[in-house]
Scaffold this motif. Structure first.
Motif, PDB file in Angstrom:
ATOM      1  N   TYR A  97       0.884  -1.037   0.087  1.00 21.50           N
ATOM      2  CA  TYR A  97       0.001  -0.253   0.063  1.00 21.50           C
ATOM      3  C   TYR A  97       0.935   1.150   0.030  1.00 21.50           C
ATOM      4  O   TYR A  97       2.043   1.284   0.699  1.00 21.50           O
ATOM      5  CB  TYR A  97      -0.634   0.046   1.256  1.00 21.50           C
ATOM      6  N   PHE A  98       0.482   2.260  -0.696  1.00 20.91           N
ATOM      7  CA  PHE A  98       1.399   3.407  -0.764  1.00 20.91           C
ATOM      8  C   PHE A  98       0.321   4.542  -0.074  1.00 20.91           C
ATOM      9  O   PHE A  98      -0.702   5.030  -0.453  1.00 20.91           O
ATOM     10  CB  PHE A  98       1.655   4.034  -2.400  1.00 20.91           C
ATOM     11  N   PHE A  99       0.981   5.060   1.110  1.00 17.71           N
ATOM     12  CA  PHE A  99       0.137   6.066   1.923  1.00 17.71           C
ATOM     13  C   PHE A  99       0.819   7.436   1.693  1.00 17.71           C
ATOM     14  O   PHE A  99       1.937   7.821   1.628  1.00 17.71           O
ATOM     15  CB  PHE A  99       0.342   5.779   3.422  1.00 17.71           C
ATOM     16  N   TYR A 100      -0.199   8.299   1.399  1.00 14.11           N
ATOM     17  CA  TYR A 100       0.326   9.632   1.102  1.00 14.11           C
ATOM     18  C   TYR A 100      -0.580  10.990   1.624  1.00 14.11           C
ATOM     19  O   TYR A 100      -1.649  10.446   2.239  1.00 14.11           O
ATOM     20  CB  TYR A 100       0.099   9.958  -0.578  1.00 14.11           C
ATOM     21  N   PHE A 101       0.150  11.884   2.217  1.00 12.77           N
ATOM     22  CA  PHE A 101      -0.952  12.975   2.832  1.00 12.77           C
ATOM     23  C   PHE A 101      -1.434  14.037   1.634  1.00 12.77           C
ATOM     24  O   PHE A 101      -0.756  14.344   0.933  1.00 12.77           O
ATOM     25  CB  PHE A 101       0.046  13.744   3.860  1.00 12.77           C
ATOM     26  N   THR A 102      -2.551  14.372   2.123  1.00 13.75           N
ATOM     27  CA  THR A 102      -3.359  15.590   1.286  1.00 13.75           C
ATOM     28  C   THR A 102      -2.964  16.925   1.996  1.00 13.75           C
ATOM     29  O   THR A 102      -2.925  17.948   1.596  1.00 13.75           O
ATOM     30  CB  THR A 102      -4.584  15.407   1.253  1.00 13.75           C
ATOM     31  N   HIS A 103      -2.619  16.724   3.361  1.00  9.55           N
ATOM     32  CA  HIS A 103      -2.224  17.952   3.938  1.00  9.55           C
ATOM     33  C   HIS A 103      -1.521  17.713   5.226  1.00  9.55           C
ATOM     34  O   HIS A 103      -1.686  16.563   5.955  1.00  9.55           O
ATOM     35  CB  HIS A 103      -3.569  18.841   4.531  1.00  9.55           C
ATOM     36  N   VAL A 104      -0.648  18.235   5.878  1.00  7.81           N
ATOM     37  CA  VAL A 104       0.215  17.931   7.127  1.00  7.81           C
ATOM     38  C   VAL A 104       0.172  19.308   8.020  1.00  7.81           C
ATOM     39  O   VAL A 104       0.324  20.532   7.131  1.00  7.81           O
ATOM     40  CB  VAL A 104       1.657  17.540   6.872  1.00  7.81           C
ATOM     41  N   ASP A 105       0.282  19.148   9.120  1.00 12.98           N
ATOM     42  CA  ASP A 105       0.424  20.314  10.235  1.00 12.98           C
ATOM     43  C   ASP A 105       1.217  19.854  11.356  1.00 12.98           C
ATOM     44  O   ASP A 105       1.469  18.776  11.342  1.00 12.98           O
ATOM     45  CB  ASP A 105      -0.704  21.312  10.378  1.00 12.98           C
ATOM     46  N   ALA A 106       1.305  20.859  12.193  1.00 14.46           N
ATOM     47  CA  ALA A 106       1.979  20.348  13.542  1.00 14.46           C
ATOM     48  C   ALA A 106       1.329  19.458  14.205  1.00 14.46           C
ATOM     49  O   ALA A 106       1.920  18.854  15.268  1.00 14.46           O
ATOM     50  CB  ALA A 106       2.108  21.684  14.293  1.00 14.46           C
TER      51      ALA A 106
END
Length: 430
Positions: free
Chosen positions: A282-291
């Motif tokens: 599975y390839f996991f990816y973020f659509t948004h990151v923050d603190a």
């Protein structure tokens, strides 16, 4: 005569004893000493169904952990107070304490999938959109929808049943991923089956509602920490509250010592690598990151604290929906986002996507001004190359590799990093 005198003496003695008891009872200090301590009344939470969100079930997450709330085996951070009061209901998350034996307690995070304001707005949208009223039975309204009627008839969770939902996890679904959701859904007794026969109508509505609002608790269930996935442990849900193992958000470590910052930066890069390459393909990816996306356990181990913005692409099966099918919209598509929001194309997701966002948003704040020159200058340069690497896959990977090599000797090996200590003393890995 003698018998009369004895009787008189006995009455006098009884009168004197009565006077002595009355005198003692009038003296507060003496009475406190003489009488047994009054039983202590244990203070108790007054849980309302509204605070937990139980009044909205079965348009809720689940009920698997409700008993622990009502038995006070889950308490908020004021549990040692003599006056146990519930915190404000408008907060998104709370610090709590959890016990299995009423003796030892451990910290947990108690969170809502969205703010109470967003929940209330979504509830109102359901009533006004489906029944044209300001208030209604949410379950009754959602059960009448075309999508849920399809769920009721379905034996297996298939891509067409989740098309158009806003969760990044479901934008590019594979049948293998959907089967994993059904097989590992923790709010029902484990059946180990890919078929939904063991789910009641209420279970199906709760699962659909959770996937529509926020897939975070589902990700914690289907990729558990005990199997090595970088997520906090899912402990259960009650109404619209989720309970999971406690972590401190990464923002709390922006002012940490240089060796701590270096350690967390290396862990962050390692997590992103594991999200792109793992045994399950599975390839996991973020659509948004923050603190608040990442968190740190008390042993120094870094985990993904908020998985709500995490998408998944199945490298083994691929997506079962073409991009055009994603445009299907209904009330379940609009519970937490604007119905007009456009979906990201599955074909546009690149493997460096998450690395670039982390280099732009998180690592500069974590590593800024932490080290002496010329080391700090090199760190800043590698981060800049990574952050600007959207058009250059090779450049991003090279910058991240050089950054990792530079950071490795900057971390220390001591008890502050319990997750790898004392192993680090005897291994070249660290």
């Amino acid at each position: 005569m003698g018998r009369w005198i004895c009787c008189l003496c006995s009455r006098v003695a009884d009168s004197l004893m009565l006077l002595l008891v009355l005198a003692l009872s009038c003296n507060p200090s003496t009475a406190a000493t003489a009488s047994p301590t009054a039983p202590h009344v244990k203070p108790s939470y007054s849980f309302g169904r509204t605070f937990l969100g139980l009044d909205k079930c079965n348009a809720c997450i689940g009920t698997s952990i409700c008993k622990k709330f009502f038995k006070e085996e889950i308490r908020f951070d004021t549990w040692l107070s003599s006056h146990l009061k519930l915190p404000p209901s408008y907060l998104l998350s709370y610090s709590g304490n959890y016990t299995d034996d009423a003796k030892s307690w451990r910290l947990v995070d108690i969170t809502r999938l969205t703010t109470k304001y967003q929940h209330d707005r979504a509830d109102k949208r359901i009533c006004t959109s489906l029944l044209k009223t300001k208030t209604c039975s949410l379950e009754h309204a959602l059960r009448r929808t075309h999508r849920f009627q399809k769920w009721l008839r379905a034996k297996r969770l298939t891509p067409d049943l989740v098309q158009g939902l806003s969760s990044p996890m479901l934008r590019c679904p594979s049948q293998r991923l959907l089967d994993r959701i059904v097989r590992r859904y923790a709010e029902v007794p484990d059946a180990g089956s890919i078929y939904m026969d063991h789910l009641t109508d209420q279970d199906k509505l709760r699962l659909l509602y959770t996937l529509s609002v926020n897939s975070h608790p589902i990700l914690l269930q289907i990729f558990p920490d005990v199997e090595g996935w970088p997520f906090p442990r899912y402990l259960g849900s009650c109404g619209r509250l989720v309970v999971s193992a406690s972590t401190r958000p990464l923002r709390d470590f922006y002012g940490a010592a240089p060796e701590v910052a270096a350690d967390l930066a290396l862990q962050l890069l390692a997590v992103l690598r594991s999200m792109g390459t793992n045994d399950l393909n599975y390839f996991f990816y973020f659509t948004h990151v923050d603190a608040g996306t990442f968190g740190v356990f008390s042993n120094g181990h870094l985990f993904i604290r908020d998985a709500s913005m995490l998408g998944i692409i199945d490298k083994e099966e691929g997506s079962q929906l073409i991009d055009g099918q994603q445009e299907y919209k209904d009330i379940f598509s609009c519970l937490t986002v604007d119905c007009q929001s456009a979906f990201v194309s599955c074909n546009s997701i690149r493997e460096k996507h998450s690395l670039v966002m982390v280099c732009q948003e998180l690592l500069p704040k974590l590593l800024k001004g932490k080290f002496l020159q010329p080391v700090q200058e090199k760190i800043d340069s590698f981060l800049q190359h990574c952050a600007n690497g959207l058009a250059d896959d090779q450049g991003v990977n090279e910058a991240v590799a050089k950054l990792a090599e530079l950071l490795k000797p900057l971390r220390s090996c001591d008890s502050r990093f319990a997750y790898r200590y004392p192993d680090c003393k005897y291994s070249d890995k660290y």
